[in-house]
Write an enzyme that holds these catalytic residues in place. Structure first.
Site, PDB file in Angstrom:
ATOM      1  N   ASP A  75       0.862  -1.181   0.000  1.00 30.76           N
ATOM      2  CA  ASP A  75       0.000   0.000   0.000  1.00 30.76           C
ATOM      3  C   ASP A  75       0.897   1.228   0.000  1.00 30.76           C
ATOM      4  OD1 ASP A  75      -2.195  -1.652   0.133  1.00 30.76           O
ATOM      5  OD2 ASP A  75      -2.889  -0.938   2.084  1.00 30.76           O
ATOM      6  N   ASP A 122      -6.723  -5.784   7.742  1.00 28.79           N
ATOM      7  CA  ASP A 122      -5.366  -5.593   7.246  1.00 28.79           C
ATOM      8  C   ASP A 122      -4.362  -5.801   8.368  1.00 28.79           C
ATOM      9  OD1 ASP A 122      -6.016  -5.067   4.610  1.00 28.79           O
ATOM     10  OD2 ASP A 122      -5.972  -2.888   4.838  1.00 28.79           O
TER      11      ASP A 122
END
Length: 145
Positions: free
Chosen positions: A88, A117
């Site tokens: 990310d 996550d």
């Protein structure tokens, strides 16, 4: 090797579409892929519950000009559960913070019901350091893993 079923492919597609919508800050499209009672978990951070609250986070990111990008390295799905291994990238002006994330998405009726996550805080801190360095010295690139 096991073949992917249509259900598995559809679940992976929903997650890819969701992450792509976040990349282009299409909050409406991303929100449409969430159940009303979604739970968004990030390791050791407070759980964000409900589509309305998750949407507020998306809107806050847009208002504060926080950008998002994703590089999916691996994606696998089975029985409405999708696992992602990805990098990310959060953008704060000229600073890009890239960090490793492993995500679990649980789908119900074709929508994301749980988004969990997992990431390493040390890897995130390294991403901040590299991002700051590259913002100050833009011609020097450090590898981020």
């Amino acid at each position: 090797m096991t073949e992917l079923t249509d259900l598995d492919q559809n679940a992976s597609t929903v997650v890819r579409e969701f992450l792509n919508a976040l990349e282009i800050q299409a909050a409406d499209e991303a929100s449409e892929l969430l159940t009303d009672d979604i739970a968004w978990l990030n390791n050791s951070l407070p759980v964000v519950r409900g589509a309305k609250r998750v949407r507020q986070v998306f809107d806050l990111a847009a208002k504060t000009h926080v950008g998002f990008a994703v590089q999916i390295h691996h994606i696998a799905s089975s029985d409405n559960v999708v696992l992602t291994e990805r990098t990310d990238i959060l953008r704060f002006g000229p600073v890009r913070v890239a960090f490793w994330v492993c995500g679990t998405f649980e789908l119900r009726d074709g929508k994301i019901a749980v988004w969990h996550d997992y990431f390493s805080y040390s890897n995130f801190a390294r991403g901040i350091a590299v991002g700051l360095f590259q913002a100050v010295v833009p011609n020097k690139r450090l590898a981020v893993s």
